[in-house]
Design a protein around this motif. Sequence first.
Motif, PDB file in Angstrom:
ATOM      1  N   CYS A  60      -7.905 -11.234 -11.301  1.00 14.10           N
ATOM      2  CA  CYS A  60      -6.656 -10.498 -11.070  1.00 14.10           C
ATOM      3  C   CYS A  60      -6.963  -9.061 -10.643  1.00 14.10           C
ATOM      4  O   CYS A  60      -6.341  -8.537  -9.714  1.00 14.10           O
ATOM      5  CB  CYS A  60      -5.810 -10.524 -12.337  1.00 14.10           C
ATOM      6  N   ALA A  61      -7.935  -8.430 -11.288  1.00  7.66           N
ATOM      7  CA  ALA A  61      -8.327  -7.068 -10.898  1.00  7.66           C
ATOM      8  C   ALA A  61      -8.917  -7.055  -9.490  1.00  7.66           C
ATOM      9  O   ALA A  61      -8.584  -6.196  -8.669  1.00  7.66           O
ATOM     10  CB  ALA A  61      -9.322  -6.504 -11.903  1.00  7.66           C
ATOM     11  N   LEU A  62      -9.785  -8.026  -9.197  1.00  6.48           N
ATOM     12  CA  LEU A  62     -10.381  -8.116  -7.860  1.00  6.48           C
ATOM     13  C   LEU A  62      -9.315  -8.384  -6.802  1.00  6.48           C
ATOM     14  O   LEU A  62      -9.289  -7.733  -5.745  1.00  6.48           O
ATOM     15  CB  LEU A  62     -11.432  -9.218  -7.827  1.00  6.48           C
ATOM     16  N   PHE A  63      -8.409  -9.319  -7.077  1.00  6.63           N
ATOM     17  CA  PHE A  63      -7.370  -9.662  -6.105  1.00  6.63           C
ATOM     18  C   PHE A  63      -6.377  -8.520  -5.918  1.00  6.63           C
ATOM     19  O   PHE A  63      -5.875  -8.325  -4.816  1.00  6.63           O
ATOM     20  CB  PHE A  63      -6.634 -10.928  -6.532  1.00  6.63           C
ATOM     21  N   THR A  64      -6.105  -7.764  -6.967  1.00  3.14           N
ATOM     22  CA  THR A  64      -5.214  -6.605  -6.830  1.00  3.14           C
ATOM     23  C   THR A  64      -5.843  -5.568  -5.912  1.00  3.14           C
ATOM     24  O   THR A  64      -5.169  -5.015  -5.038  1.00  3.14           O
ATOM     25  CB  THR A  64      -4.907  -6.008  -8.207  1.00  3.14           C
ATOM     26  N   MET A  65      -7.134  -5.331  -6.095  1.00  2.00           N
ATOM     27  CA  MET A  65      -7.833  -4.397  -5.214  1.00  2.00           C
ATOM     28  C   MET A  65      -7.838  -4.915  -3.773  1.00  2.00           C
ATOM     29  O   MET A  65      -7.606  -4.165  -2.829  1.00  2.00           O
ATOM     30  CB  MET A  65      -9.257  -4.185  -5.704  1.00  2.00           C
ATOM     31  N   MET A  66      -8.089  -6.211  -3.622  1.00  2.00           N
ATOM     32  CA  MET A  66      -8.090  -6.799  -2.281  1.00  2.00           C
ATOM     33  C   MET A  66      -6.706  -6.716  -1.638  1.00  2.00           C
ATOM     34  O   MET A  66      -6.595  -6.454  -0.436  1.00  2.00           O
ATOM     35  CB  MET A  66      -8.527  -8.268  -2.345  1.00  2.00           C
ATOM     36  N   SER A  67      -5.662  -6.946  -2.413  1.00  2.00           N
ATOM     37  CA  SER A  67      -4.317  -6.949  -1.833  1.00  2.00           C
ATOM     38  C   SER A  67      -3.872  -5.551  -1.410  1.00  2.00           C
ATOM     39  O   SER A  67      -2.994  -5.420  -0.561  1.00  2.00           O
ATOM     40  CB  SER A  67      -3.306  -7.545  -2.819  1.00  2.00           C
ATOM     41  N   ARG A  68      -4.471  -4.543  -1.985  1.00  2.00           N
ATOM     42  CA  ARG A  68      -4.124  -3.170  -1.600  1.00  2.00           C
ATOM     43  C   ARG A  68      -4.969  -2.662  -0.437  1.00  2.00           C
ATOM     44  O   ARG A  68      -4.609  -1.685   0.199  1.00  2.00           O
ATOM     45  CB  ARG A  68      -4.303  -2.243  -2.788  1.00  2.00           C
ATOM     46  N   THR A  69      -6.081  -3.310  -0.181  1.00  2.00           N
ATOM     47  CA  THR A  69      -6.979  -2.814   0.866  1.00  2.00           C
ATOM     48  C   THR A  69      -7.162  -3.847   1.963  1.00  2.00           C
ATOM     49  O   THR A  69      -6.370  -3.929   2.881  1.00  2.00           O
ATOM     50  CB  THR A  69      -8.338  -2.418   0.264  1.00  2.00           C
ATOM     51  N   MET A  70      -8.198  -4.666   1.854  1.00  2.00           N
ATOM     52  CA  MET A  70      -8.586  -5.511   2.976  1.00  2.00           C
ATOM     53  C   MET A  70      -7.751  -6.765   3.149  1.00  2.00           C
ATOM     54  O   MET A  70      -7.796  -7.376   4.205  1.00  2.00           O
ATOM     55  CB  MET A  70     -10.061  -5.877   2.867  1.00  2.00           C
ATOM     56  N   ALA A  71      -6.971  -7.184   2.168  1.00  4.60           N
ATOM     57  CA  ALA A  71      -6.145  -8.381   2.327  1.00  4.60           C
ATOM     58  C   ALA A  71      -4.686  -8.026   2.581  1.00  4.60           C
ATOM     59  O   ALA A  71      -3.808  -8.864   2.474  1.00  4.60           O
ATOM     60  CB  ALA A  71      -6.241  -9.267   1.086  1.00  4.60           C
ATOM     61  N   ASN A  72      -4.426  -6.780   2.927  1.00  3.18           N
ATOM     62  CA  ASN A  72      -3.063  -6.325   3.175  1.00  3.18           C
ATOM     63  C   ASN A  72      -2.790  -6.348   4.675  1.00  3.18           C
ATOM     64  O   ASN A  72      -3.275  -5.490   5.412  1.00  3.18           O
ATOM     65  CB  ASN A  72      -2.881  -4.910   2.623  1.00  3.18           C
ATOM     66  N   PRO A  73      -2.003  -7.315   5.154  1.00  2.00           N
ATOM     67  CA  PRO A  73      -1.743  -7.383   6.602  1.00  2.00           C
ATOM     68  C   PRO A  73      -0.937  -6.205   7.129  1.00  2.00           C
ATOM     69  O   PRO A  73      -0.951  -5.921   8.323  1.00  2.00           O
ATOM     70  CB  PRO A  73      -0.971  -8.687   6.780  1.00  2.00           C
ATOM     71  N   ASP A  74      -0.242  -5.485   6.246  1.00  2.00           N
ATOM     72  CA  ASP A  74       0.537  -4.329   6.688  1.00  2.00           C
ATOM     73  C   ASP A  74      -0.353  -3.154   7.081  1.00  2.00           C
ATOM     74  O   ASP A  74       0.099  -2.248   7.775  1.00  2.00           O
ATOM     75  CB  ASP A  74       1.493  -3.889   5.575  1.00  2.00           C
ATOM     76  N   ARG A  75      -1.599  -3.166   6.661  1.00  2.00           N
ATOM     77  CA  ARG A  75      -2.518  -2.079   6.991  1.00  2.00           C
ATOM     78  C   ARG A  75      -3.258  -2.324   8.294  1.00  2.00           C
ATOM     79  O   ARG A  75      -4.114  -1.539   8.685  1.00  2.00           O
ATOM     80  CB  ARG A  75      -3.512  -1.880   5.865  1.00  2.00           C
ATOM     81  N   ALA A  76      -2.987  -3.450   8.939  1.00  2.00           N
ATOM     82  CA  ALA A  76      -3.683  -3.797  10.184  1.00  2.00           C
ATOM     83  C   ALA A  76      -3.255  -2.881  11.319  1.00  2.00           C
ATOM     84  O   ALA A  76      -2.201  -2.340  11.355  1.00  2.00           O
ATOM     85  CB  ALA A  76      -3.410  -5.241  10.558  1.00  2.00           C
ATOM     86  N   GLN A 100       9.209  -0.919  17.305  1.00  2.00           N
ATOM     87  CA  GLN A 100       7.810  -0.550  17.357  1.00  2.00           C
ATOM     88  C   GLN A 100       7.208  -1.103  18.626  1.00  2.00           C
ATOM     89  O   GLN A 100       7.677  -2.106  19.165  1.00  2.00           O
ATOM     90  CB  GLN A 100       7.082  -1.125  16.152  1.00  2.00           C
ATOM     91  N   PRO A 101       6.155  -0.477  19.119  1.00  2.00           N
ATOM     92  CA  PRO A 101       5.501  -1.016  20.307  1.00  2.00           C
ATOM     93  C   PRO A 101       4.872  -2.368  19.987  1.00  2.00           C
ATOM     94  O   PRO A 101       4.564  -2.683  18.841  1.00  2.00           O
ATOM     95  CB  PRO A 101       4.441   0.025  20.644  1.00  2.00           C
ATOM     96  N   ARG A 102       4.678  -3.156  21.005  1.00  2.00           N
ATOM     97  CA  ARG A 102       4.082  -4.479  20.843  1.00  2.00           C
ATOM     98  C   ARG A 102       2.649  -4.343  20.350  1.00  2.00           C
ATOM     99  O   ARG A 102       1.885  -3.517  20.839  1.00  2.00           O
ATOM    100  CB  ARG A 102       4.119  -5.198  22.183  1.00  2.00           C
ATOM    101  N   ALA A 103       2.303  -5.152  19.381  1.00  2.00           N
ATOM    102  CA  ALA A 103       0.967  -5.089  18.801  1.00  2.00           C
ATOM    103  C   ALA A 103      -0.059  -5.641  19.781  1.00  2.00           C
ATOM    104  O   ALA A 103       0.185  -6.628  20.470  1.00  2.00           O
ATOM    105  CB  ALA A 103       0.926  -5.887  17.508  1.00  2.00           C
ATOM    106  N   SER A 104      -1.216  -5.003  19.813  1.00  2.00           N
ATOM    107  CA  SER A 104      -2.283  -5.458  20.693  1.00  2.00           C
ATOM    108  C   SER A 104      -2.905  -6.733  20.118  1.00  2.00           C
ATOM    109  O   SER A 104      -2.678  -7.115  18.968  1.00  2.00           O
ATOM    110  CB  SER A 104      -3.349  -4.375  20.835  1.00  2.00           C
ATOM    111  N   LEU A 105      -3.730  -7.362  20.921  1.00  2.00           N
ATOM    112  CA  LEU A 105      -4.401  -8.587  20.473  1.00  2.00           C
ATOM    113  C   LEU A 105      -5.292  -8.305  19.276  1.00  2.00           C
ATOM    114  O   LEU A 105      -5.319  -9.085  18.316  1.00  2.00           O
ATOM    115  CB  LEU A 105      -5.222  -9.167  21.633  1.00  2.00           C
ATOM    116  N   TRP A 106      -6.015  -7.188  19.288  1.00  2.00           N
ATOM    117  CA  TRP A 106      -6.918  -6.866  18.187  1.00  2.00           C
ATOM    118  C   TRP A 106      -6.146  -6.591  16.906  1.00  2.00           C
ATOM    119  O   TRP A 106      -6.594  -6.971  15.822  1.00  2.00           O
ATOM    120  CB  TRP A 106      -7.799  -5.670  18.548  1.00  2.00           C
ATOM    121  N   ARG A 107      -5.005  -5.952  17.024  1.00  2.00           N
ATOM    122  CA  ARG A 107      -4.190  -5.681  15.833  1.00  2.00           C
ATOM    123  C   ARG A 107      -3.639  -6.979  15.253  1.00  2.00           C
ATOM    124  O   ARG A 107      -3.600  -7.162  14.037  1.00  2.00           O
ATOM    125  CB  ARG A 107      -3.072  -4.721  16.189  1.00  2.00           C
ATOM    126  N   ARG A 108      -3.222  -7.905  16.110  1.00  2.00           N
ATOM    127  CA  ARG A 108      -2.721  -9.194  15.626  1.00  2.00           C
ATOM    128  C   ARG A 108      -3.850  -9.998  14.987  1.00  2.00           C
ATOM    129  O   ARG A 108      -3.650 -10.655  13.968  1.00  2.00           O
ATOM    130  CB  ARG A 108      -2.077  -9.977  16.757  1.00  2.00           C
TER     131      ARG A 108
END
Length: 187
Positions: free
Chosen positions: A171-187, A14-22
């Motif tokens: 657990c419901a809140l954290f599950t939602m967070m882990s799928r959206t805004m707390a998922n580093p793979d989506r960065a 993969q191409p090198r990640a930019s500073l903003w992506r990191r």
Amino acid sequence: MTPDQSPALQPGIQPRASLWRRLDALSRRGLPAVFTALSVLLLSAPFDLPGQAELLSGVVLSSVFFWSVFRPASMPSPVVFLLGLLVDLLGFGPPGVMLLILLIVHGIGLSGRYGFARIHVLLLWAVFGGVALAATVLQWGLMSILAFRMMPGVPFVFQWTLALGVFPMLCALFTMMSRTMANPDRA
């Protein structure tokens, strides 16, 4: 291959990640710890709400257990240590008790995470109930030893009940967070 198509990248290259992506990935990875620290600060504030101190313990235990099971990179041991230190500094208990308990809960979550992550949420809730009960009994025992007298057990039963009751909502809140805004793979 036609001239307007670019060559496909090799799998894994993969191409090198930019500073903003990191920075985005780092902020997503740190969100659970920041959420837990803000919860500690909020629940340690002198609002004089009934059960506020007991709720603090339940929220911190739930957060450390959940993130240790499902995203251990977001809740590493040094972060758990700092969270325990923060709880001990802002709390009214003997220093080091919650720090030790959080590290034990973190260790249990990490050691059983491959099994815990595969079980049904109701069974995970029961497992957390057992872990929270053991943590509460350990906290009661350590506080009794450090105070040189038997502490009353009713506040600790209330603390365990609150921890057990707050876990499904978190657990419901954290599950939602882990799928959206707390998922580093989506960065």
